[in-house]
Each structure stands twice: as C-alpha cells, then as structure tokens.
Design a protein around this motif. Sequence first.
Motif, PDB file in Angstrom:
ATOM      1  N   UNK A 100     -20.761 -20.267 -30.357  1.00  0.00           N
ATOM      2  CA  UNK A 100     -19.703 -19.048 -30.661  1.00  0.00           C
ATOM      3  C   UNK A 100     -19.178 -19.137 -32.040  1.00  0.00           C
ATOM      4  N   UNK A 101     -19.424 -17.879 -32.497  1.00  0.00           N
ATOM      5  CA  UNK A 101     -18.769 -17.835 -34.140  1.00  0.00           C
ATOM      6  C   UNK A 101     -18.424 -16.405 -34.293  1.00  0.00           C
ATOM      7  N   UNK A 102     -17.098 -16.322 -34.758  1.00  0.00           N
ATOM      8  CA  UNK A 102     -16.508 -15.124 -34.965  1.00  0.00           C
ATOM      9  C   UNK A 102     -16.111 -14.979 -36.445  1.00  0.00           C
ATOM     10  N   UNK A 103     -16.227 -13.836 -37.288  1.00  0.00           N
ATOM     11  CA  UNK A 103     -15.752 -13.903 -38.650  1.00  0.00           C
ATOM     12  C   UNK A 103     -15.244 -12.426 -38.791  1.00  0.00           C
ATOM     13  N   UNK A 104     -14.314 -12.636 -39.717  1.00  0.00           N
ATOM     14  CA  UNK A 104     -13.683 -11.152 -40.145  1.00  0.00           C
ATOM     15  C   UNK A 104     -14.040 -10.620 -41.830  1.00  0.00           C
ATOM     16  N   UNK A 105     -14.247  -9.743 -42.092  1.00  0.00           N
ATOM     17  CA  UNK A 105     -14.534  -9.290 -43.304  1.00  0.00           C
ATOM     18  C   UNK A 105     -13.495  -8.343 -43.531  1.00  0.00           C
ATOM     19  N   UNK A 106     -13.039  -7.869 -44.825  1.00  0.00           N
ATOM     20  CA  UNK A 106     -12.167  -6.853 -45.392  1.00  0.00           C
ATOM     21  C   UNK A 106     -12.719  -5.728 -45.224  1.00  0.00           C
ATOM     22  N   UNK A 107     -14.314  -5.510 -45.540  1.00  0.00           N
ATOM     23  CA  UNK A 107     -14.696  -4.063 -45.404  1.00  0.00           C
ATOM     24  C   UNK A 107     -15.422  -3.783 -44.461  1.00  0.00           C
ATOM     25  N   UNK A 108     -15.981  -4.662 -43.779  1.00  0.00           N
ATOM     26  CA  UNK A 108     -17.153  -4.391 -42.720  1.00  0.00           C
ATOM     27  C   UNK A 108     -16.725  -4.791 -41.310  1.00  0.00           C
TER      28      UNK A 108
END
Length: 928
Positions: free
Chosen positions: A766-774
């Motif tokens: 499981x891998x979650x990531x947050x981006x500023x624009x997307x």
Amino acid sequence: MHRHLLTAAIGAALAAAAIAAPARAQDAAPSSAPTEIDKVTVTGSLIPRSEIETATPVISISAENIKRQGFKDVYDVLRAQPLATGAVQDSQYTGGFTTNAEPISLLGLDPGFTLVLIDGRPMADYPLLYNGQSNFTDLASIPTAMVERIDIAPGNQSAIYGSSAIAGVVNIILKKRVDGTHLNFRFGGYDGGGGENARLQLIGGKEVGPFSLTYGLQYSMQDPIYGYDRRRIDSTNDNPDPDARYGSRNFVRINADVLPNEYVDPGAACGALGNLFNGTLTRDFRPGRGYYCGSREDVGYLTIMNRKRDLSGYFNASYALNDRTELYGTLLVGHNKSESNPGTRVWTTSVDTNGIFYNDTSGRYETYQRIFAPEETGDVDANNERQTSDSYNLAFGGRGSLGESNWNYDAYFARSQYKVDSKQRWLLSAAADDFFERRFLGPVIDHVGPYPVYAPTDDSGFYRALTPAEFNSITDIIRTKSETWTQNFNLQLTNTELFHLPAGAVGFATVLQAGEQSWKNPTDPRVVAGDFFSLTGTQGQGKRRNQAIGVEFRVPIFSQLTASLSGRYDKYKNVGAGTDSDGTYKIGLEYRPVESLLLRANYATAFKAPDMAYVFAGDSGYYTTVVDYYRCATEEPGESIGNCTYNAESVSGRRSGAKDLKSITAKSWGAGVLWAPSGNFDVSVDYYNIKIDDEVNDLNIDAVLRSESACRLGQLDPASPTCADAFARVSRLPQDAPVPLQLDSVRTNPINVSKEEVRGLTAKLNYRWQTDSWGSFALGANYNVTLKHENQQYPGDPTIDYLREPFYSSEFKNIGSASLSWNKGPWTTTLYGVRYGRTPNYAAQVDPAGYSTENGGRMRPHLSFNGSASYEFGDDLSLSFTVNNLFNKMPQRDKTFDVYPYYNSLNYNIYGRSYMVEVNWKFGASSQ
C-alpha cells in the motif's frame, strides 16, 4: 528454491529497513492513524490491541474499495482475491446441485475448509450440497450495503474460531455506526446483452442519548444471461473441433448393436419440425453416425447468469445502561428468488437399460431419444429451476467491564438460519413411457434379458412435436424444502492487563461456547422411488451438539518481542452417530527490531468436524451423464472426447453418509515480514504451509471413471489401492451383453483417509502520496503464488501434484491484483486490475498423461481491468460510473475444449464488459 524465495524477500525488507528513518509506533499500521490508537479486536485474535498487524497476516477490503474497484457483491469481492485460487461451481455451472449458490475456494482447498463469519460469528451452511456431497457457506446472501469491511486471514484459525478454519477465515464486518441517511441507486448492463441489473440501498443511523441504531435495506434485481446471448457459445458451430459442429440429438433413432452406433436416417421427417428452437431444427449429419433431426442452437438455452431478485434488511442497536454496561442486538435478514435454466429436458426409451430396447420389427437393439424444445414446453423459462431462499443472522447480548477492574465481558446468543425452497419441472417416467408407447412404440411385448421388446410400426408419432399441454401431462413439479441452522451461547472474558512483566502487560482472553447445528435436506419421495425420468436425489438430516472452551494469551517477552498463545478444546456429539473431540493450539511471534519493521511467525493446529452431509446423508441415488473414458479409448482410439460416442453416457450412482467419520486435522505454519516506514507506505511478504490429515472426500464420479479407465488401460498400476477401489466402484455389463462392458452403475461415498498439503507466498503493498497540483494518489497490490499443492487419496498411493497434473485440478498457481486511485477535489477515479496465472487446457485435463501428450498444454494468463470515476456535487450528492472488464476480455479460446460451453467455466466467465451508473444521496447527517 522455496526457502530461497522467502529468504530473499525477508532480506530485501531488512535491507530497506536499515536505511529507513525511524518512524512512530503507530506508523507500523498500513494506513494513517491518529497519535493515540484505541484498542480494537482484529480478525485472528480475541484480545483487543493497538497494533492492527499481528502474527497472523490479514487482508482487509473496505466498503469504499469494494465500491471503487467495481465489485457488484461480496462474492465478486472474494472471488477476485489472490488467495481464492481454487476452481468452483458457481451460478455458471448449470445442471449442478447448487446452481444458485456462490462459494469460494481459498488456497485451492475445498470450499468447506473456509470459515465464513459475520462479525466473528459463524453463518449457517447452505442447505443444498456442493457437488451433491458436502456443506459450504453461500456468499450470495450477504448484501454489500451493510458491509463495513471484509477481513481474510489465511491458514489455520481453529484455536480461535473452532471447526472449519483450515484454509482460513473470512470475517465480514457489518456497519455499526452511520451518520445520517444514505440513499444509493445503481443500474447497469452488459455489452453482449442480458444481465441487466439494478440495486437500491438505504442505510442510516441515529443516536439518541444512550440508544444507538443502525439500519439498512437493500433490493437488487438481475436479469439472466443465456448462452444464446454470447456469440462465443450460442451454437455448436462454435465448437473448436470442426468435426463436432453438428446439432444436439433432438430427434434421433439409434442402432445400438453396432459400433460406433449408427443413426437411422429420418429422411423428410425433420421438415415438419423446422419451427422448433426458434426455427433452427434441421436434418443434420454427424460424421461416422449418420442423419438425425437436431438444432445447433439448442445449447444456447442454458443460463450462464441466473435471474435474481433479492431483498435484505439490517438492524444493529445498542443501549448503554451505564458507563460499564451495554446491551446490543444485530439482525441481518435476506429473502432471495432466483431462476436458472439447466437446459432442455431429455427422454429416451428404456432408461433402466441405458435407453436400449429390442425392436421386434427391425430385429435390432435400438434407442430413441427426444430433447424437448422451448416451443413444446411452453416457454424458454418453463424448464427453469426456481429457488426461494430465506436467511437470517441474529445476535443479542450484553458487554462491558466488571466493576473498576480491567476485566471485560461479552455474553451473547447467536443464531443463523438458511432455508431453500426449490421447484423444478421434470419428466415422469411412467407417464412419458406410456405417452410414447401410445404414440408410436406400442406396448412392451416381451423381454430379452433386461431389455424390453417393442414392435413399433410407424415412426411418424416420434417425429412430431408436443404441445405444451401434452408436455405438461407427462411432467410434474418437484419441490423440496431444505434447511440448516446453527446457534450457540457464548461468554467471552478479556483482560488486556492481566498482570505485568518487565516488558509490559500480559493480555488474556477466554471463551466458553455451547451450541448446536442442524441440517435437513429432504427429497420428494417420488424422486427417491425413481418416479421421475433419469433423476434421483440427495437426502438426509441430522443434528449436532458442540461445546468449546478456549484461551488466549498475549505475552511481551521483551520490548521488541511479543508472543501470542491460544488453545481451544471442542467436543462434538452427532445425534444418533458418533462423538468426536479435538484440541487445537496456536503460537505466534511478533518481533519489531525497529518500530517500522515487523517480523512474524506462527504455528497452529486446526480441525474440521465432518460435514453434516457426510455423516447424515441417507442412501441416495442419482443419474448423471458421464464420459466413459474406457470405451472411448478402446472402441474409438484417436477420437477426441468431445466427438466420442460415449461422452454422454447415462449412468446411475449411489452414495450414503458414514456415521463413523472422524474430524479432519491440520497443521500449519507461516512466517513473514512487514515494513511500514510511514503511515502512507507498507509492504509485506508472508509464507504459509498447511498440511491436512484424515481428509474426508466423497469421490468424484468423473475422477472414478478416469481412474478406472487408466487402470484398465495400464496407465495406472492395476494392483494399486486406487485401481482396486475403482474396479470395486464401477459396474459394467458383461462381455457377452448386447452392448459389451456398457456402464451400469457407480458407487461413491465419503472416506476419511486422504492427505493434502498446500504452501505458498502472499504479498501486499500500500502506498499513498499527496501532490500540490495533481491531488492525492493511492496504490494497492496483492499477490499470491502457490508453491506446492499435493494430495494423497489413499495410503500407499502416489502423491498427486495438483499444480502439475491437470487431470486432477485446474486451480490457479498465482493470482495478482492491483488498484490505483486518484482524488482531486470532487473527482475520484480508480483503475483495478487482476491477473490470473496459467491454467491447463482441456486436453490436458482429460488425459491422465497430462502435459506429456501432444495436445497437453496451458492457457495464457488472464488479465482484466475495472475502472470507475465519481464526482461529488457538494457533501450530499455524488455520481459514479463504473466499467467492469474494461477491455471486454473473454476467456482465451481453447482449441481442445470441444465440450460445451467450450471454456472452463469453473475458472472463468464469459459475461464480458458491463456498465454501472450509481447515484448517492446523503442527508440528515450531524453537523461537524
């Protein structure tokens, strides 16, 4: 090599952990968590704890993922899991014993080896028998609207949950708290036609002071898919063998005393029947046999997806008497109606002698066969088997703490019940024989040995369609009402701080249980008496009582190492039969060298009390159509099974239960590693090994006939225990009979002697990531590979390798799935894919020599995708669109699969691409 795989996986995880930055303790969980985590009870343990991951690996599927990944119901969810490697008979398997039920096979083991729980409490078995032999749990009755999540814990879990938890436990957790009211409507259909479906869900919750209520209602409908709805299987012209592209034998007269059997040419008689089967019946020709009247589209009248109408309701309520005591109750009810079409009805002369009679007019042994068309029965659906099922799962009790101590209790009564009312129209033997005797055969004038003697003078009465009224006059409705239930009283005590050791508090749990279960599967007395044409049935009933006591300890040995120890003793009393008892235990170790890394191992024993049906089944008979492999091999060498004259031989069989059966026992161990450097990333690899002893098997009649043929042909040692048993079970007519060595009967029964072993590797990420624009992204993946699956049917027999001997199994060696989700503002999209590994082709499955033959081989891996997108119109309204089987992936064409439906329906389906539109409203939620 298997040890190297595990060592490499653990080494890779350790290397990654060595370079990882220290993480907080709660980050070991696979999802983001608050600073303080409340202690919860996890599947595979009775003791509440803060850690979600323990010595037992558990796969969890949330309600949100069920929706996003495109699953339409609980069965779809579980069938797509990589742990569900076994081939099963589901609603595609028409003409079977459980055409409306949906089982799963974890790790390739029998469906009855998986314990299915609702909120940790067992469900009642499905009343009808899997393959006419064993009990199992039906997943079709569980509504998705009420599901909070589904946990799957592979391997032995009997020390916690008791009988049947050998392949693992599926724990379906229902919703306990809902804020406001949620209304959901979904509708959809399939590219190829048929299968139109709709679902309406209403769930809500309310809290007033000490009282809390959660409720739900779900109604769903699904239209059938017939074979004629799919171009790949709508006609015998789809047969991959060009020599087998001829119609069903709807009107055929056979000379039975010559080999191969010759057909008597009907001449122009087929012309008057041309309106049948939607105008497709013609004078057709079968190579090597001759002319007859048949339709190539007859096969398309079977259902491959059933018609369903389901209604479910759910209530969960609790009332806090004070700060320490709570009363609660849960009720889940279901009412389901379904229809399936097993195909057209068949009549032949003299069913007791396999259709053969002596024709005094022609001086030959002959057979007449009729397959009735929909125009004769009155409707396409007139032959449908109709089932109504009613089920409920009830629990009520109280829980709380004992004074100001650390002791907590949960005392409750639970009961689960399942009823099935089944109706189907079938030919009455005497009425049908009398009708056709009056129409063209004339009366029986004598017997030659067992064969009746007729003197028909004119075939015109045979080559004439029936009216629906005439068909109804020679048929009747068979109705059976079957029922199972299980109930028990439970008292569970837990103490998360029983006492303290230098490394921390010792946790403790104990459970006391007393209960009983019942199985009742009667059969219409006329079926048992043989009044219906070529039909008998299973029957039986019984009751079983059980008591159990179990304990569990969670012991911190030192700060980085924790052990869990559990043990349970179960005693079963089969009323009117024997008594059996088993003690089981489980040891687990959790080692955390750093807070982000968990090394785990477990060893456990398990048992499965013999199925009620195996113990209490009455003497039951059945007629079935089988392949006579021996006569195909000796009388038509080189001919494919699909084109062999003896690939649809009628045979009678007998079976009964065995009251002296003992419990199946098992041992398992596993080891694995979990690395979770942050709340947004975790990866794990786990090894499992399960060994089963004293396994009960009701011998499969097809397998018996394959073995008998292989023994007669010398492909198996004729002096082996398997061959001695096969010869004793299969009865053939004598060499000097009009049809030498024709199959007469086959006897099967349950036995308690088999051994089985399965081992493999499972992994998840499981891998979650947050981006500023997307926006935000989430990736999840699961994988399972079976490294070994072997079985030994009798002591002294050679071991059967299920992964390399397709004659015995077509299970998947490996399955992998992955999903990728994206969320930005009101938009959420998910792409979900599942890859099924190679399976054997049909030629390899029917040839004992397996892959060494010229036609043996494997099918390519099967890959399919689901896609979904949803948009939120504020906080209260959302719209989603889902496409399942995005690229319309069908089963690979198997050039050797020359038997309808021309693909392996135990492993794959041919539904094709489907679409679903879903609208969600939420109202009445509390303000935050």
